[in-house]
Design an enzyme around this catalytic site. Structure first.
Site, PDB file in Angstrom:
ATOM      1  N   GLU A  21       0.846  -1.201   0.000  1.00  0.00           N
ATOM      2  CA  GLU A  21       0.000   0.000   0.000  1.00  0.00           C
ATOM      3  C   GLU A  21       0.876   1.243   0.000  1.00  0.00           C
ATOM      4  OE1 GLU A  21      -3.695   0.579   2.464  1.00  0.00           O
ATOM      5  OE2 GLU A  21      -2.424   2.073   3.452  1.00  0.00           O
ATOM      6  N   PHE A  22       0.471   2.239  -0.813  1.00  0.00           N
ATOM      7  CA  PHE A  22       1.134   3.545  -0.866  1.00  0.00           C
ATOM      8  C   PHE A  22       0.091   4.636  -0.639  1.00  0.00           C
ATOM      9  CE2 PHE A  22       3.503   0.752  -3.821  1.00  0.00           C
ATOM     10  CZ  PHE A  22       4.736   0.758  -3.195  1.00  0.00           C
ATOM     11  N   HIS A  81      -8.103   3.044  -3.734  1.00  0.00           N
ATOM     12  CA  HIS A  81      -9.044   3.282  -2.641  1.00  0.00           C
ATOM     13  C   HIS A  81     -10.059   4.331  -3.081  1.00  0.00           C
ATOM     14  CE1 HIS A  81      -6.486   1.838   1.031  1.00  0.00           C
ATOM     15  NE2 HIS A  81      -6.201   1.131  -0.069  1.00  0.00           N
ATOM     16  N   GLY A 112     -14.373   5.610   4.943  1.00  0.00           N
ATOM     17  CA  GLY A 112     -13.370   6.648   5.168  1.00  0.00           C
ATOM     18  C   GLY A 112     -13.503   7.298   6.530  1.00  0.00           C
ATOM     19  N   GLN A 184      -7.712  -4.219   8.530  1.00  0.00           N
ATOM     20  CA  GLN A 184      -6.895  -3.234   9.218  1.00  0.00           C
ATOM     21  C   GLN A 184      -5.623  -3.917   9.718  1.00  0.00           C
ATOM     22  OE1 GLN A 184      -9.614  -3.831  13.082  1.00  0.00           O
ATOM     23  NE2 GLN A 184      -8.330  -2.039  13.238  1.00  0.00           N
TER      24      GLN A 184
END
Length: 628
Positions: A21-22, A81, A112, A184
């Site tokens: 993930e970035f 996302h 979000g 998560q």
């Protein structure tokens, strides 16, 4: 390719998949640094990457730009996302459209976090309230085009700790169209495994991807774990507390702890790991190496083709490229971004004043003048230049103006020959050794489906003094297997090829498939590459002040020397291409360039006017009919 399919394939093969993930950086320099890091991390072989949604105007646009770069330029399967926060339907439509045009086929649909100035999460007018609503909308608008990921919370989330309610919500999101789950971050493996078992008992059968946060520093580890409400196992506290002020020791111990956690996850039958990289590479790479999921060199073990594929919308079926851009992947993608088909797009009209215009593509030399001088120094003699090339081949330098990446393992077979040429003032840019039937699983030369065999012809591309080009071409003419193309900056082009069509220099034979020929040499593309090659050298010269010895030296080479490519069409031959250069060198490498006289076995070579043979000697005009 849909992430759920990739994960299913990994599960069926019993081979763990991993992903990164970035997030969008806040500065333009941060963005460029991240792009460079993403490019390097491609070689670790992730199944996919995802890019977090940057709430707000500029940040959300940056997410879309990052998705396009990762998917189209770097060639990484990318998941974007998309959140409900501050997102009216029109903004969601715009984001989905951008993802579609980039070739992205995966979306992670999230509610979000609330905006920073708002304590409680609320939907905006005309927006979406829950991730479930977003899943339904994407599914209704795009059908099966997008694989839709959803979030899972093994330890609860900020505003909901009741696992019964969270499990009900998760089931609803999957039933509405969610095809995979990303959790998560957590460190409590026992709790995660129990949560996975419960998901399966509730009838949730889609792939589950655990979120893994590598340990960078002790302070960051505690901050992120506490911020997410993660339970930290006592064993971890005992291991990290005594060394908390030693960042290197924390990374080393943390590598072992996280790797052990990953092994337990894999042993539970979950063959996927999603690393929250925080836009950094080292800690993630250390864990992957500890798990033996990547080699120490970081090179992926499986390649569909010998060059890196773009996954842009119109490029997924691309299967042929000219060899000239072997070390300039990003510039080739940029220069061909408007083509409708590959490799048969058109480079343009060579008679047009705009032919070869490169500024629009942004593919000149990267880095500041100061950075490039720090990398390559201030060469004042031809020996200084040749030493730079030698250091690159020896892996003491990671880049050249003509190469974005270090020398690959493939060059090991011809490394000594390349070093020898450069030490004699023959400046090699691209090369490949001959390969006669290596298995497609070969760790160095292999590519393509299992059970196949790959082949390649010896290829060499170099910059050569104009006084040596005559002798070299004479030698090529006396062989039966060698073909060449040569051109200088002004466009004086020559070749002995009897056809302007493609000459395959790499091919593969695989069970149940036609022969695949993914890498070629051909005239039109070489003339297009010539503009870029001389532009890069000129940009390098301009890193130095006008009138300086370095500027004059590099400019002289660019303005006078030839760029030549040579193919040995006998792929059984292992060293014939280097025999062409026996006794060929530039003397007085330490003197001023103007006095550096080439020699052939100690004698001056013939002048250009005496050149003969079956090649074409021409300015580039004879190629107009080919180009058009």
């Amino acid at each position: 390719m849909h992430i759920s399919k990739k994960l299913a394939e990994a599960q069926a093969a019993g081979s763990p998949a991993f992903s990164f993930e970035f997030f969008p950086p806040k500065t333009s320099q941060g963005v460029q640094n991240l792009y460079d890091r993403m490019d390097r991390m491609h070689d670790l072989g992730p199944s996919f990457v995802d890019v977090t949604w940057g709430a707000g105007g500029s940040q959300s646009q940056l997410t879309c730009e990052m998705v396009h770069f990762a998917q189209t330029v770097v060639g990484l399967e990318t998941c974007m996302h998309l959140t409900c926060t501050d997102m009216a339907k029109e903004k969601v439509d715009g984001a989905l459209s951008e993802a579609y045009k980039a070739g992205c086929t995966n979306i992670l649909a999230l509610r979000g976090d609330p905006p920073r100035d708002t304590e409680k999460w609320e939907a905006i007018e005309g927006g979406f309230r829950y991730a479930l609503d977003l899943v339904k909308y994407i599914k209704a608008q795009y059908g099966d085009h997008f694989d839709i990921g959803v979030a899972g919370y093994p330890e609860g989330c900020d505003d909901q700790k009741d696992q019964d309610i969270l499990m009900e919500h998760l089931k609803q999101k999957v039933d509405a169209g969610g095809t995979f789950i990303v959790t998560q971050m957590f460190y409590d493996v026992d709790n995660f495994c129990a949560w996975v078992d419960r998901c399966r008992a509730e009838g949730i059968t889609v792939p589950i991807v655990p979120g893994i946060m590598p340990i960078q520093t002790h302070a960051a580890f505690l901050r992120r774990a506490n911020g997410m409400g993660c339970k930290i196992p006592p064993k971890w506290v005992d291991a990290l507390e005594p060394i908390k002020n030693d960042d290197a020791a924390v990374r080393e111990v943390g590598k072992g702890l996280v790797a052990e956690m990953c092994r337990r996850i894999i042993d539970h039958g979950v063959l996927a790991l999603h690393f929250y990289t925080m836009n950094l590479a080292q800690s993630t790479k250390m864990v992957l190496e500890e798990l033996e999921l990547v080699s120490q060199g970081g090179t992926p073990t499986k390649k569909a083709l010998p060059w890196r594929q773009s996954l842009g919308l119109s490029r997924r079926e691309e299967d042929v490229r000219p060899v000239f851009w072997k070390n300039r992947h990003k510039s080739y993608v940029a220069r061909t971004q408007d083509w409708d088909e590959f490799p048969n797009g058109r480079w343009g009209d060579s008679r047009s004043p705009a032919f070869g215009e490169l500024d629009a593509y942004g593919i000149g030399l990267k880095g500041t003048n100061e950075q490039n001088i720090k990398t390559w120094g201030k060469p004042e003699t031809l020996r200084d230049i040749s030493d730079i090339f030698v250091r690159f081949i020896q892996n003491d330098l990671k880049t050249l103006p003509w190469s974005e990446a270090p020398v690959t393992d493939e060059a090991q077979a011809i490394r000594n020959e390349l070093i020898d040429l450069n030490r004699r003032g023959l400046l090699t840019i691209t090369s490949q050794p001959s390969v006669n039937g290596a298995k497609s699983s070969d760790p160095v030369h292999g590519w393509g489906p299992p059970g196949g065999y790959v082949y390649q012809k010896a290829y060499l591309e170099l910059l050569i003094s104009p006084a040596l080009i005559t002798e070299l071409i004479d030698r090529i003419d006396r062989t039966e297997t060698m073909t060449f193309h040569a051109v200088d900056k002004a466009g004086d082009a020559r070749t002995n090829s009897h056809s302007d069509g493609p000459n395959a220099v790499t091919w593969g034979v695989f069970p149940g498939k036609e022969i695949v020929q993914p890498t070629i040499v051909e005239t039109v593309s070489f003339l297009a590459w010539k503009d870029e090659a001389f532009r890069l050298g000129t940009d390098w010269a301009k890193c130095h002040p006008a009138g300086s010895p370095s500027r004059q030296l590099i400019d002289h080479i660019m303005n006078n020397w030839y760029l030549i490519n040579i193919v040995d069409n006998d792929f059984h031959s292992s060293g014939g291409i280097f025999n062409l250069f026996e006794g060929l060198q530039v003397q007085d490498l330490d003197g001023p360039l103007a006095s550096s006289k080439p020699t052939v076995n100690g004698h001056s070579p013939k002048p250009l006017a005496e050149l003969n043979g079956n090649h074409k000697v021409t300015d580039c005009k004879v190629f107009d009919e080919v180009l058009n």
